[in-house]
Design an enzyme around this catalytic site. Structure first.
Site, PDB file in Angstrom:
ATOM      1  N   SER A  40       0.807  -1.227   0.000  1.00 53.27           N
ATOM      2  CA  SER A  40       0.000   0.000   0.000  1.00 53.27           C
ATOM      3  C   SER A  40       0.840   1.277   0.000  1.00 53.27           C
ATOM      4  O   SER A  40       0.336   2.333  -0.360  1.00 53.27           O
ATOM      5  CB  SER A  40      -0.976   0.018   1.174  1.00 53.27           C
ATOM      6  OG  SER A  40      -0.309   0.295   2.376  1.00 53.27           O
ATOM      7  N   LYS A  83       0.722   4.464   6.725  1.00 58.14           N
ATOM      8  CA  LYS A  83       0.046   5.320   5.746  1.00 58.14           C
ATOM      9  C   LYS A  83       0.644   6.716   5.788  1.00 58.14           C
ATOM     10  O   LYS A  83       1.401   7.061   6.686  1.00 58.14           O
ATOM     11  CB  LYS A  83      -1.462   5.422   6.038  1.00 58.14           C
ATOM     12  CG  LYS A  83      -2.199   4.099   6.086  1.00 58.14           C
ATOM     13  CD  LYS A  83      -2.272   3.417   4.746  1.00 58.14           C
ATOM     14  CE  LYS A  83      -2.975   2.061   4.869  1.00 58.14           C
ATOM     15  NZ  LYS A  83      -2.863   1.282   3.668  1.00 58.14           N
TER      16      LYS A  83
END
Length: 174
Positions: A40, A83
């Site tokens: 990700s 993230k």
């Protein structure tokens, strides 16, 4: 004067106990090593990269836009996500036609994989929360999903500051 065996063992035991206590305090409050799982954050980070994470920074202040943060996954208790902080509490966030705008300004995101961000969002980030996304926008479970959504600042474990593994990619992460 000669020390007895039990006295010597006690001295070593105290030193070992103190060392373990100091290590636990450092690990709990100052920093940790975080392993990246998945793609990700590609191309910035890769599967199985290991990161030095500063844990004390957000106890003293707020994340900044662009920080790579380690957070408690709201949809998977006991799991951490890595993230990027895109928008902070009070920011107006809009995702439209594949572009990200924060407070009306288009974001220049040279770090993302590709040039398109999925989703159509027009919102204000609630105070005390952060909106996060992975750099691999097409393969990231992040704040665009309703089961992740806005991340309370208290759920952020720290900021990734340095890649320590693999050695051939050692260095600061941005």
């Amino acid at each position: 004067m000669k020390k007895s065996l039990s006295s010597t063992i006690w001295e070593y035991g105290k030193s070992l106990l103190l060392a373990v206590l100091i290590a636990l305090i450092i690990r709990t409050y100052l920093f940790q090593i975080t392993e990246v799982y998945g793609q990700s954050m590609y191309p910035t980070l890769h599967d199985h990269d290991r990161l030095f994470t500063n844990r004390i920074g957000y106890t003293l202040g707020m994340p900044n836009r662009g920080d790579i943060v380690i957070l408690n996954a709201p949809d998977r208790p006991g799991t951490f996500y890595v993230k990027r902080a895109i928008a902070l509490g009070g920011d107006k966030l809009r995702i439209e036609n594949g572009k990200v705008y924060v407070n009306g300004k288009e974001q220049k995101e040279s770090y993302i994989n590709g040039s398109f961000t999925d989703g159509e969002i027009d919102t204000v980030v609630p105070p005390g929360t952060v909106f996060v996304m992975g750099d691999n926008r097409g393969n990231s479970h992040d704040s665009r999903s309703s089961d992740v959504s806005f991340i309370p600042v208290d759920d952020i474990e720290g900021k990734a500051v340095f890649r320590i593994w693999p050695f051939d990619n050692l260095g600061k992460v941005e």
